[in-house]
Motif scaffolding. Structure first.
Motif, PDB file in Angstrom:
ATOM      1  N   LEU A  14       0.817  -1.207   0.000  1.00  0.00           N
ATOM      2  CA  LEU A  14       0.000   0.000   0.000  1.00  0.00           C
ATOM      3  C   LEU A  14       0.849   1.254   0.000  1.00  0.00           C
ATOM      4  O   LEU A  14       0.577   2.210  -0.722  1.00  0.00           O
ATOM      5  CB  LEU A  14      -0.914  -0.001   1.233  1.00  0.00           C
ATOM      6  N   VAL A  15       1.912   1.248   0.809  1.00  0.00           N
ATOM      7  CA  VAL A  15       2.788   2.413   0.901  1.00  0.00           C
ATOM      8  C   VAL A  15       3.433   2.717  -0.436  1.00  0.00           C
ATOM      9  O   VAL A  15       3.422   3.845  -0.927  1.00  0.00           O
ATOM     10  CB  VAL A  15       3.873   2.201   1.975  1.00  0.00           C
ATOM     11  N   PHE A  16       4.000   1.683  -1.063  1.00  0.00           N
ATOM     12  CA  PHE A  16       4.719   1.908  -2.311  1.00  0.00           C
ATOM     13  C   PHE A  16       3.784   2.244  -3.462  1.00  0.00           C
ATOM     14  O   PHE A  16       4.129   3.026  -4.342  1.00  0.00           O
ATOM     15  CB  PHE A  16       5.578   0.689  -2.664  1.00  0.00           C
ATOM     16  N   LYS A 185      15.414  -7.213  -8.622  1.00  0.00           N
ATOM     17  CA  LYS A 185      15.248  -8.023  -7.412  1.00  0.00           C
ATOM     18  C   LYS A 185      15.072  -7.133  -6.185  1.00  0.00           C
ATOM     19  O   LYS A 185      14.230  -7.405  -5.313  1.00  0.00           O
ATOM     20  CB  LYS A 185      16.450  -8.948  -7.230  1.00  0.00           C
ATOM     21  N   ALA A 186      15.866  -6.068  -6.103  1.00  0.00           N
ATOM     22  CA  ALA A 186      15.760  -5.149  -4.969  1.00  0.00           C
ATOM     23  C   ALA A 186      14.389  -4.488  -4.943  1.00  0.00           C
ATOM     24  O   ALA A 186      13.791  -4.303  -3.876  1.00  0.00           O
ATOM     25  CB  ALA A 186      16.862  -4.097  -5.048  1.00  0.00           C
ATOM     26  N   ALA A 190      11.807  -4.744  -1.932  1.00  0.00           N
ATOM     27  CA  ALA A 190      11.367  -3.506  -1.278  1.00  0.00           C
ATOM     28  C   ALA A 190       9.853  -3.455  -1.172  1.00  0.00           C
ATOM     29  O   ALA A 190       9.309  -3.010  -0.157  1.00  0.00           O
ATOM     30  CB  ALA A 190      11.896  -2.299  -2.051  1.00  0.00           C
ATOM     31  N   LYS A 191       9.180  -3.910  -2.192  1.00  0.00           N
ATOM     32  CA  LYS A 191       7.718  -3.893  -2.182  1.00  0.00           C
ATOM     33  C   LYS A 191       7.153  -4.860  -1.147  1.00  0.00           C
ATOM     34  O   LYS A 191       6.011  -4.713  -0.715  1.00  0.00           O
ATOM     35  CB  LYS A 191       7.184  -4.211  -3.579  1.00  0.00           C
ATOM     36  N   LEU A 192       7.955  -5.838  -0.741  1.00  0.00           N
ATOM     37  CA  LEU A 192       7.546  -6.779   0.306  1.00  0.00           C
ATOM     38  C   LEU A 192       8.057  -6.360   1.684  1.00  0.00           C
ATOM     39  O   LEU A 192       7.793  -7.035   2.675  1.00  0.00           O
ATOM     40  CB  LEU A 192       8.056  -8.193  -0.021  1.00  0.00           C
ATOM     41  N   GLY A 193       8.806  -5.270   1.747  1.00  0.00           N
ATOM     42  CA  GLY A 193       9.342  -4.817   3.017  1.00  0.00           C
ATOM     43  C   GLY A 193      10.505  -5.649   3.529  1.00  0.00           C
ATOM     44  O   GLY A 193      10.814  -5.619   4.713  1.00  0.00           O
ATOM     45  N   LEU A 194      11.183  -6.375   2.620  1.00  0.00           N
ATOM     46  CA  LEU A 194      12.316  -7.232   2.998  1.00  0.00           C
ATOM     47  C   LEU A 194      13.614  -6.447   2.812  1.00  0.00           C
ATOM     48  O   LEU A 194      14.363  -6.651   1.854  1.00  0.00           O
ATOM     49  CB  LEU A 194      12.306  -8.512   2.146  1.00  0.00           C
TER      50      LEU A 194
END
Length: 243
Positions: A14-16, A185-186, A190-194
């Motif tokens: 949601l944030v991204f 990949k990054a 990032a979209k998964l908060g990993l």
């Protein structure tokens, strides 16, 4: 599925999507497969913001107060990591790192790291769902700074692994530059908060672009600067409370 992880996935998405900060990896690869630089600029803005998603663990007392662990970091909950050979990154002069399996409290890995401030774990693959502890030592007798982290559960991890393989295959078919693959990949992580996995992709590039190189140099300076400021504020509060 781990409920706390699922919540972070939904929140991160949601944030991204709301901020529209990160580009879609497929679009990025088509537009600029050889010079994936704008993405790192966006990541820098997020990492160095007033409320960065990466929360370094800083030493609490001398002589270890000069040590700052960047990856794995310390959010409000134990950091979940996709990679079973994660990145360890820190600021400060460190002699040795050790990894302990908290299931049986056994040290499973030890490495001399005197000449570096980042190291990718090279031991046996860490186990999905298991929690580990990274200890950082200044010397044989010195107390260590430590941080706990958990490898993602098998079902979640396998799903992400499959998606990453598809992503890499598509980009390789287009003969994308290795940094463009790291960018994609990054972006995915990032979209998964990993964020530990995001940092691992950034540090994995062998010949980074000038923009990525600048970001890598700024990561310990900026993140650990904020950590030091928070530590000073906390100490100041404690002193005021005692008077």
């Amino acid at each position: 599925m781990n409920k706390s992880f699922l919540s972070r996935v939904i929140l991160s998405s949601l944030v991204f999507s709301t901020l529209a900060i990160l580009p879609n990896q497929a679009v990025l690869a088509r537009k600029n497969p050889q010079k994936p630089t704008s993405f790192w600029g966006n990541i820098s803005q997020i990492l160095f913001s007033k409320k960065p998603p990466v929360k370094p663990r800083k030493g609490g007392s001398r002589p270890i107060d000069s040590i700052c662990i960047i990856s794995p970091d310390t959010p409000s909950e134990t950091r979940i990591i996709w990679s079973d050979r994660p990145l360890f990154a820190w600021q400060g002069k460190v002699k040795t790192i050790k990894v302990t399996d908290l299931n049986n409290n056994t040290v499973i890995f030890s490495e001399n790291v005197e000449n570096t401030q980042q190291f990718t774990y090279t031991g046996e693959p860490l186990q999905p769902g298991q929690t580990y502890k990274l200890d950082i030592f200044l010397g044989k007798e010195n107390p260590a700074v430590f941080v706990k982290f958990q490898i993602m559960e098998s079902e979640q991890r396998d799903s992400i692994t499959a998606e990453l393989k598809k992503l890499k295959s598509r980009l390789q078919a287009k003969k994308s530059h290795s940094e463009a693959i790291a960018v994609a990949k990054a972006d995915y992580f990032a979209k998964l908060g990993l964020w530990s996995d995001v940092l691992q992709q950034a540090y994995s590039v062998q010949k980074p672009s000038p923009e990525l190189d600048r970001m890598l140099k700024e990561i310990p300076k900026q993140l650990c600067k904020d950590s030091k400021a928070e530590s000073k504020d906390t100490n100041s509060f404690r002193l005021r409370s005692k008077t």
